[in-house]
Scaffold this motif. Structure first.
Motif, mmCIF file in Angstrom:
data_model
loop_
_atom_site.group_PDB
_atom_site.id
_atom_site.type_symbol
_atom_site.label_atom_id
_atom_site.label_comp_id
_atom_site.label_asym_id
_atom_site.label_seq_id
_atom_site.Cartn_x
_atom_site.Cartn_y
_atom_site.Cartn_z
ATOM 1 N N GLY A 169 0.810 -1.209 0.000
ATOM 2 C CA GLY A 169 0.000 0.000 0.000
ATOM 3 C C GLY A 169 0.845 1.260 0.000
ATOM 4 O O GLY A 169 0.553 2.217 -0.719
ATOM 5 N N ALA A 170 1.916 1.269 0.799
ATOM 6 C CA ALA A 170 2.804 2.438 0.840
ATOM 7 C C ALA A 170 3.471 2.655 -0.510
ATOM 8 O O ALA A 170 3.587 3.789 -0.994
ATOM 9 N N LEU A 171 3.886 1.569 -1.152
ATOM 10 C CA LEU A 171 4.514 1.671 -2.475
ATOM 11 C C LEU A 171 3.517 2.174 -3.523
ATOM 12 O O LEU A 171 3.842 3.039 -4.341
ATOM 13 N N ALA A 172 2.280 1.660 -3.452
ATOM 14 C CA ALA A 172 1.242 2.105 -4.396
ATOM 15 C C ALA A 172 0.885 3.573 -4.158
ATOM 16 O O ALA A 172 0.676 4.332 -5.107
ATOM 17 N N ALA A 173 0.827 3.991 -2.882
ATOM 18 C CA ALA A 173 0.520 5.392 -2.579
ATOM 19 C C ALA A 173 1.633 6.314 -3.058
ATOM 20 O O ALA A 173 1.371 7.398 -3.584
ATOM 21 N N LEU A 174 2.879 5.875 -2.893
ATOM 22 C CA LEU A 174 4.007 6.678 -3.360
ATOM 23 C C LEU A 174 3.967 6.834 -4.879
ATOM 24 O O LEU A 174 4.156 7.936 -5.402
ATOM 25 N N ALA A 175 3.702 5.721 -5.577
ATOM 26 C CA ALA A 175 3.598 5.793 -7.039
ATOM 27 C C ALA A 175 2.413 6.668 -7.456
ATOM 28 O O ALA A 175 2.509 7.465 -8.395
ATOM 29 N N GLY A 176 1.310 6.554 -6.729
ATOM 30 C CA GLY A 176 0.121 7.319 -7.060
ATOM 31 C C GLY A 176 0.241 8.804 -6.753
ATOM 32 O O GLY A 176 -0.478 9.624 -7.323
ATOM 33 N N ALA A 177 1.156 9.160 -5.867
ATOM 34 C CA ALA A 177 1.338 10.573 -5.517
ATOM 35 C C ALA A 177 1.851 11.390 -6.698
ATOM 36 O O ALA A 177 1.664 12.609 -6.735
ATOM 37 N N PHE A 178 2.466 10.734 -7.669
ATOM 38 C CA PHE A 178 2.985 11.434 -8.842
ATOM 39 C C PHE A 178 1.949 11.556 -9.958
ATOM 40 O O PHE A 178 2.207 12.168 -10.977
ATOM 41 N N VAL A 179 0.778 10.949 -9.736
ATOM 42 C CA VAL A 179 -0.302 11.015 -10.735
ATOM 43 C C VAL A 179 -1.345 12.002 -10.226
ATOM 44 O O VAL A 179 -1.884 11.827 -9.133
ATOM 45 N N PRO A 180 -1.641 13.064 -10.993
ATOM 46 C CA PRO A 180 -2.600 14.056 -10.486
ATOM 47 C C PRO A 180 -4.009 13.507 -10.302
ATOM 48 O O PRO A 180 -4.731 13.931 -9.416
ATOM 49 N N GLY A 181 -4.420 12.541 -11.105
ATOM 50 C CA GLY A 181 -5.757 11.971 -10.983
ATOM 51 C C GLY A 181 -6.840 12.955 -11.380
ATOM 52 O O GLY A 181 -6.595 14.139 -11.591
ATOM 53 N N LEU A 182 -8.068 12.458 -11.448
ATOM 54 C CA LEU A 182 -9.197 13.300 -11.824
ATOM 55 C C LEU A 182 -9.543 14.311 -10.739
ATOM 56 O O LEU A 182 -10.018 15.406 -11.022
ATOM 57 N N THR A 183 -9.309 13.942 -9.493
ATOM 58 C CA THR A 183 -9.680 14.819 -8.378
ATOM 59 C C THR A 183 -8.555 15.770 -7.973
ATOM 60 O O THR A 183 -8.785 16.666 -7.163
ATOM 61 N N GLY A 184 -7.365 15.546 -8.478
ATOM 62 C CA GLY A 184 -6.221 16.358 -8.066
ATOM 63 C C GLY A 184 -5.481 15.706 -6.917
ATOM 64 O O GLY A 184 -6.028 14.866 -6.204
ATOM 65 N N ARG A 185 -4.239 16.112 -6.730
ATOM 66 C CA ARG A 185 -3.394 15.481 -5.706
ATOM 67 C C ARG A 185 -3.897 15.756 -4.287
ATOM 68 O O ARG A 185 -3.885 14.875 -3.439
ATOM 69 N N ARG A 186 -4.292 16.996 -4.017
ATOM 70 C CA ARG A 186 -4.695 17.354 -2.657
ATOM 71 C C ARG A 186 -5.934 16.593 -2.208
ATOM 72 O O ARG A 186 -5.974 16.015 -1.121
ATOM 73 N N ILE A 187 -6.965 16.577 -3.040
ATOM 74 C CA ILE A 187 -8.198 15.862 -2.691
ATOM 75 C C ILE A 187 -7.929 14.358 -2.632
ATOM 76 O O ILE A 187 -8.447 13.664 -1.752
ATOM 77 N N GLY A 188 -7.100 13.865 -3.542
ATOM 78 C CA GLY A 188 -6.740 12.445 -3.504
ATOM 79 C C GLY A 188 -6.033 12.073 -2.212
ATOM 80 O O GLY A 188 -6.317 11.032 -1.606
ATOM 81 N N ALA A 189 -5.124 12.941 -1.751
ATOM 82 C CA ALA A 189 -4.396 12.678 -0.508
ATOM 83 C C ALA A 189 -5.320 12.746 0.705
ATOM 84 O O ALA A 189 -5.235 11.910 1.610
ATOM 85 N N LEU A 190 -6.220 13.733 0.730
ATOM 86 C CA LEU A 190 -7.162 13.842 1.848
ATOM 87 C C LEU A 190 -8.134 12.658 1.874
ATOM 88 O O LEU A 190 -8.423 12.096 2.933
ATOM 89 N N GLY A 191 -8.629 12.300 0.690
ATOM 90 C CA GLY A 191 -9.497 11.117 0.608
ATOM 91 C C GLY A 191 -8.747 9.855 1.002
ATOM 92 O O GLY A 191 -9.292 8.988 1.679
ATOM 93 N N GLY A 192 -7.483 9.767 0.582
ATOM 94 C CA GLY A 192 -6.664 8.618 0.946
ATOM 95 C C GLY A 192 -6.439 8.532 2.444
ATOM 96 O O GLY A 192 -6.458 7.434 3.019
#
Length: 192
Positions: free
Chosen positions: A26-49
């Motif tokens: 999970g930590a590795l996937a979250a680290l990889a995902g932190a570099f992807v802005p996603g549809l919601t954006g990094r900040r909302i993705g991090a807060l939701g995460g």
């Protein structure tokens, strides 16, 4: 093994192994995902995460906790003919049938970053943190009762150490096996 002998695996080791694998993947996937802005954006993705991390941690910690407690309270002492599995063997036997599920969970966690940055990885890491906390809780029970909890590995193989296939826990003294209460590796100090 001799006649009438049977193997036993540590309950806390299985829970701790599950927690460790979920946490690191999970930590590795979250680290990889932190570099992807996603549809919601990094900040909302991090807060939701972060919210998903907390929910998953609490859910993993509370899941089947009553069953663990009931099996622990009803545990009987293991017979002398019991063969105690090493910590590494127990961890390997737990991992073998689940490795593809863990790989799939990791891929899905990384893939979910396209929608919500790092959220899937944090969900998986939260489940790992909750399982680790459950192993610590089991360790407290073992310390307070001065007994280690064991189960038959063939019963716990499919649905885990508190699954419906597990009929009973068995206990040994706190010095048995190569893992401390809670499933951590027992450190042997060198002889002087």
């Amino acid at each position: 093994m001799g006649r009438g002998a049977y193997a036993l695996a540590r309950v806390a080791v299985m829970v701790r192994t599950a927690g460790r694998w979920c946490w690191w993947l999970g930590a590795l996937a979250a680290l990889a995902g932190a570099f992807v802005p996603g549809l919601t954006g990094r900040r909302i993705g991090a807060l939701g995460g972060a919210a998903l991390f907390l929910v998953a941690a609490v859910a993993a910690f509370l899941a089947r906790r009553r069953r663990y407690a009931a099996l622990a309270q009803a545990a009987t002492h293991a017979a002398r003919s019991a063969f105690l599995q090493d910590r590494r063997v127990t961890a390997r036997l737990w991992l073998r049938p689940r490795r593809w599920w863990l790989l799939l969970a990791f891929v899905l966690a990384v893939g979910s970053s396209a929608a919500a940055s790092a959220a899937g990885g944090m969900l998986l890491a939260g489940a790992g943190a909750g399982l680790w906390a459950k192993a610590v809780w089991l360790g407290r029970w073992e310390r307070s009762h001065e007994a280690l909890l064991w189960t038959r590995p063939e019963e716990a193989l499919r649905r885990g150490p508190a699954g419906g296939d597990v009929r009973a826990y068995l206990t040994t003294g706190p010095a048995a096996g190569d893992a401390r209460p809670g499933g951590a590796r027992r450190v042997v100090s060198p002889a002087r």
